[in-house]
Design an enzyme around this catalytic site. Structure first.
Site: not given
Ligand code: CTP
Length: 416
Positions: A219, A288, A298, A314-316, A332, A346, A350
């Protein structure tokens, strides 16, 4: 060691023979990594030319309050843009006046705004420091001493003066400090010590989810915000670990940097580093989803369509907030609309302490921009950090977090 990297210093120069040292001071501040813009009073221009300062700073030089053009626009063929004085005051991370004459100190103590430099000092929300330079009698005069005392009470920083032989042939206090010492003290202005002794882990940048050995999903995150937060936390005295996805940015000073690529690698690095930390700030734009099974060779274009199967990463942030004990967790939320409502969702989902919401997808804000604003959403309320350079914004965020931690420690002490 304190650092000047990425700091914007507005150097005010007033009338005094010590102004001959100003080019050396500009050079030393720049060697430390700062960007320097000079402002001359009318009297200063009798001692040093704007052309010299423009040459050493490589920035516009400012002299007049009304209808001014930066001098370099005149001297260098017009590449510099005129900047309103309030904008110039906002630009500065610190204002340093060196040399500061007795007359300038007197005008500043009275809160006057009768030229560009006094106006900037009044308008700046950044720290202001003065390095006095004058004859020893003038320095010791009760009028000067009481003006200096007023400025000190008002929160201005005093650099020197030194003691010794003076340009006028006398010996005593009133000598301007040497440029090397002023540069060192300027760096020290940024050391708040608010997070002294605490551990802070920060994620930053994008992640890279491999599709095959040469392609991936990523991204537009530049990492600038997370790196600025890491630098600000180090300035606040914290032990900082920055876990960074792929960025083009240099490692911030005094920060341990762990470079990773994928969300899984970032997750693993965070869980290795976060134990014992008091603060976790997730500034990374983590993917995500990742390809379920990256190809080992390749991928060749064979068919008209290609389907990639993706799986959640995984959601860190949520995983760190779920630890016991959990550090103060900051996430963020980059949103294209409804920043507050989405940030609040959020915050609850979270189970974190704070979500910093910011608007992306509009020009001059968000991922690649130098400036940004944040809406800090907490269970107790909302705080707005107005749009400003990311380095300043990062310091404001760290200050906010430090206040929350201090309040928590206060509560813990009360309960004990
Ligand atoms: N984050 C994380 N691990 C992930 C995804 C996100 O730690 N796998 C953290 C990001 O660093 C940030 C926050 O979660 O601090 C963002 O939340 P998230 O819900 O993932 O944001 P978006 O991807 O923008 O969510 P959405 O598309 O559902 O709005």
């Amino acid at each position: 060691m304190a650092t000047l990297v990425n700091k914007r210093i507005l150097l005010g120069i007033t009338g005094g023979i010590a102004a001959y040292k100003s080019p050396d001071l500009v050079r030393r501040l720049r060697e430390g990594g700062a960007e320097v813009r000079c402002v001359l009073t009318r009297a200063a221009a009798e001692f040093i030319t704007p052309l010299t300062l423009h040459a050493v700073s490589d920035q516009p030089v400012y002299q007049n309050l009304f209808g001014e053009q930066p001098t370099s626009e005149v001297v260098s063929g017009g590449e510099a843009k005129a900047m309103e004085h309030i904008e110039l005051a906002r630009w500065a991370d610190a204002v340093v006046v060196a040399p500061a004459s007795a007359d300038f100190i007197a005008r500043l103590a009275q809160g006057r705004a009768d030229d560009l430099l006094t106006t900037l000092c009044l308008a700046a929300d950044a720290p202001v420091a003065i390095a006095p330079a004058m004859n020893q009698q003038m320095w010791q005069n009760p009028a000067t001493q009481s003006n200096v005392e007023t400025l000190r009470r008002n929160g201005l920083h005093l650099f020197g003066p030194g003691d010794g032989s003076q340009a006028c042939g006398e010996v005593g206090p009133g000598r301007m400090l040497e440029p090397v010492d002023i540069a060192r003290l300027t760096a020290g202005l940024f050391e708040s010590g608010e997070l002294e002794g605490l551990g802070v882990v920060i994620t930053a940048g994008p992640t890279w989810e491999a599709i095959d050995p040469v392609r991936g999903i990523t991204n537009k995150s530049s990492g600038k915000m997370g790196y600025a937060i890491a630098a600000a936390a180090a300035e606040a005295g914290a032990r900082v670990t920055l876990i960074s996805g792929p960025t083009a940015l240099a490692d911030p000073d005094r920060v341990k940097v762990v470079r990773v690529a994928s969300a899984q690698e970032m997750y693993d690095a965070v869980h290795t580093q976060v134990h014992g930390a008091q603060v976790f700030i997730a500034a990374a734009a983590v993917a995500d989803y990742r390809p379920v099974a990256p190809a080992t060779t390749k991928i060749k274009k064979k068919s008209e369509h290609l389907t990639l199967e993706l799986v959640r990463t995984p959601d860190i942030l949520a995983s760190v907030a779920a630890l016991t004990p959990a550090p103060f967790a900051v996430g963020f939320a980059a949103e294209t609309e409804n920043v507050e409502a989405n940030a609040r969702t959020k915050l609850a989902a979270k189970k974190v302490d704070l979500i910093a919401g910011n608007l992306v997808g509009v020009p001059d804000r968000g991922f690649e921009a130098e400036d940004n604003g944040l809406l800090l959403v907490e269970a107790t309320g909302v705080t707005e950090l107005p749009i400003q350079p990311k380095t300043k914004l990062a310091r404001a965020l760290i200050h906010h977090v430090a206040q929350r931690l201090a309040a928590r420690r206060g509560q813990t002490r009360e309960r004990a």
